[in-house]
Design a protein around this motif. Sequence first.
Motif, PDB file in Angstrom:
ATOM      1  N   LEU A  39      55.226  40.298-100.128  1.00  0.00           N
ATOM      2  CA  LEU A  39      56.575  40.598 -99.644  1.00  0.00           C
ATOM      3  C   LEU A  39      56.627  40.730 -98.119  1.00  0.00           C
ATOM      4  O   LEU A  39      57.705  40.874 -97.549  1.00  0.00           O
ATOM      5  CB  LEU A  39      57.098  41.883-100.293  1.00  0.00           C
ATOM      6  CG  LEU A  39      57.392  41.796-101.799  1.00  0.00           C
ATOM      7  CD1 LEU A  39      57.648  43.192-102.367  1.00  0.00           C
ATOM      8  CD2 LEU A  39      58.586  40.889-102.060  1.00  0.00           C
ATOM      9  N   GLY A  40      55.473  40.722 -97.471  1.00  0.00           N
ATOM     10  CA  GLY A  40      55.432  40.786 -96.013  1.00  0.00           C
ATOM     11  C   GLY A  40      55.551  42.174 -95.426  1.00  0.00           C
ATOM     12  O   GLY A  40      55.811  42.326 -94.228  1.00  0.00           O
ATOM     13  N   CYS A  41      55.330  43.208 -96.248  1.00  0.00           N
ATOM     14  CA  CYS A  41      55.488  44.583 -95.767  1.00  0.00           C
ATOM     15  C   CYS A  41      54.208  45.166 -95.188  1.00  0.00           C
ATOM     16  O   CYS A  41      54.255  46.200 -94.522  1.00  0.00           O
ATOM     17  CB  CYS A  41      55.990  45.476 -96.894  1.00  0.00           C
ATOM     18  SG  CYS A  41      57.617  45.004 -97.522  1.00  0.00           S
ATOM     19  N   VAL A  42      53.060  44.533 -95.464  1.00  0.00           N
ATOM     20  CA  VAL A  42      51.801  44.965 -94.865  1.00  0.00           C
ATOM     21  C   VAL A  42      51.079  43.736 -94.336  1.00  0.00           C
ATOM     22  O   VAL A  42      51.374  42.604 -94.724  1.00  0.00           O
ATOM     23  CB  VAL A  42      50.905  45.740 -95.862  1.00  0.00           C
ATOM     24  CG1 VAL A  42      51.594  46.994 -96.359  1.00  0.00           C
ATOM     25  CG2 VAL A  42      50.493  44.858 -97.028  1.00  0.00           C
ATOM     26  N   ASP A  43      50.112  43.987 -93.463  1.00  0.00           N
ATOM     27  CA  ASP A  43      49.423  42.881 -92.795  1.00  0.00           C
ATOM     28  C   ASP A  43      48.141  42.451 -93.499  1.00  0.00           C
ATOM     29  O   ASP A  43      47.742  41.291 -93.386  1.00  0.00           O
ATOM     30  CB  ASP A  43      49.101  43.279 -91.350  1.00  0.00           C
ATOM     31  CG  ASP A  43      50.372  43.547 -90.558  1.00  0.00           C
ATOM     32  OD1 ASP A  43      51.107  42.582 -90.277  1.00  0.00           O
ATOM     33  OD2 ASP A  43      50.645  44.724 -90.257  1.00  0.00           O
ATOM     34  N   GLU A  44      47.485  43.364 -94.190  1.00  0.00           N
ATOM     35  CA  GLU A  44      46.236  42.986 -94.870  1.00  0.00           C
ATOM     36  C   GLU A  44      45.942  43.944 -96.010  1.00  0.00           C
ATOM     37  O   GLU A  44      46.211  45.143 -95.931  1.00  0.00           O
ATOM     38  CB  GLU A  44      45.054  42.979 -93.899  1.00  0.00           C
ATOM     39  CG  GLU A  44      43.758  42.519 -94.562  1.00  0.00           C
ATOM     40  CD  GLU A  44      42.562  42.471 -93.624  1.00  0.00           C
ATOM     41  OE1 GLU A  44      41.436  42.335 -94.123  1.00  0.00           O
ATOM     42  OE2 GLU A  44      42.764  42.570 -92.398  1.00  0.00           O
ATOM     43  N   VAL A  45      45.359  43.386 -97.078  1.00  0.00           N
ATOM     44  CA  VAL A  45      44.815  44.176 -98.178  1.00  0.00           C
ATOM     45  C   VAL A  45      43.311  44.272 -97.960  1.00  0.00           C
ATOM     46  O   VAL A  45      42.627  43.246 -97.857  1.00  0.00           O
ATOM     47  CB  VAL A  45      45.119  43.530 -99.544  1.00  0.00           C
ATOM     48  CG1 VAL A  45      44.433  44.300-100.664  1.00  0.00           C
ATOM     49  CG2 VAL A  45      46.624  43.466 -99.775  1.00  0.00           C
ATOM     50  N   VAL A  46      42.801  45.494 -97.875  1.00  0.00           N
ATOM     51  CA  VAL A  46      41.378  45.711 -97.609  1.00  0.00           C
ATOM     52  C   VAL A  46      40.641  45.869 -98.933  1.00  0.00           C
ATOM     53  O   VAL A  46      40.994  46.711 -99.765  1.00  0.00           O
ATOM     54  CB  VAL A  46      41.172  46.966 -96.737  1.00  0.00           C
ATOM     55  CG1 VAL A  46      39.683  47.195 -96.472  1.00  0.00           C
ATOM     56  CG2 VAL A  46      41.928  46.821 -95.420  1.00  0.00           C
TER      57      VAL A  46
END
Length: 282
Positions: free
Chosen positions: A220-227
């Motif tokens: 959805l573009g709400c965060v920059d990266e999944v760690v």
Amino acid sequence: MAEQETTRPAPAAAPTPEAWVRTELARDPQRPYPMDFIQAIFTDFSEIHGDRAFGDDPAMSCGMAYFHGTPVLVIANLKGRTLKERVARKFGSPEPEGYRKALRAMKIAEKFGRPIFTFLDLTGAYPGISAEERGQGEAIARNLLEMSRLRVPTIATITGEGGSGGALALAVADRVLMLENSVYSVISPEAGASIMWKDAGKKQLAAAALKYTSFDVKRLGCVDEVVREPKGGGQNDPPEAMRLLEERLTVHFDEIRAMPLAELLGRRYEKFRNIAQFYTST
């Protein structure tokens, strides 16, 4: 001749939706909390107390520290491990003075040019009457405004639950990261089910509908990266979870602190302006 009675096999239990599985992992009491990550990744933490208006919220911790030798500010909400700690800290839900303390610390960091790291694991801001009387909504709104224009690099990380405006008040950052098994939503699945179907028991259905897992939120573009996390969640191997997060924090930190200030502020503005836009055609 009597007809033989046939026994039908019981229907197989429906599999637990992935969103609910990740919700339970995000809520696992053995999962590393924000301050655990700070103690593992940063050095020489020196805490700042009080909002200079009402008091010192035990659910919010702010302090100066070093990240790979660079002086920075770190902010985290505190849940507590024992029942006594959790009650004292409202189970990690900050009150207005917590958000005002965080903002005071951010302004100090901005004055001295120190980048800011925030770590979140909260279901939302404390909803009690006393918090509303002391301006909970205004404190959150003020943080949203001021974080959007801080003149230093900022990175926010959601380590467990990121709930509603209470989380967003610490997450208007140049880079927003989510651990693989964290969730980020406007409302809890239990509350969402109560509103939609008048039945909190339908929480698994609400969890799937909310699209609030890390990978959904990233799409959805709400965060920059999944760690990435260790198999089974960070609680299975906390040191590895901390190493993986530190590695990604280092990459993002090096990128944003190399940007000219005007570019940094412009990108931050555009990122949040573009979240949740949609278009229709006739």
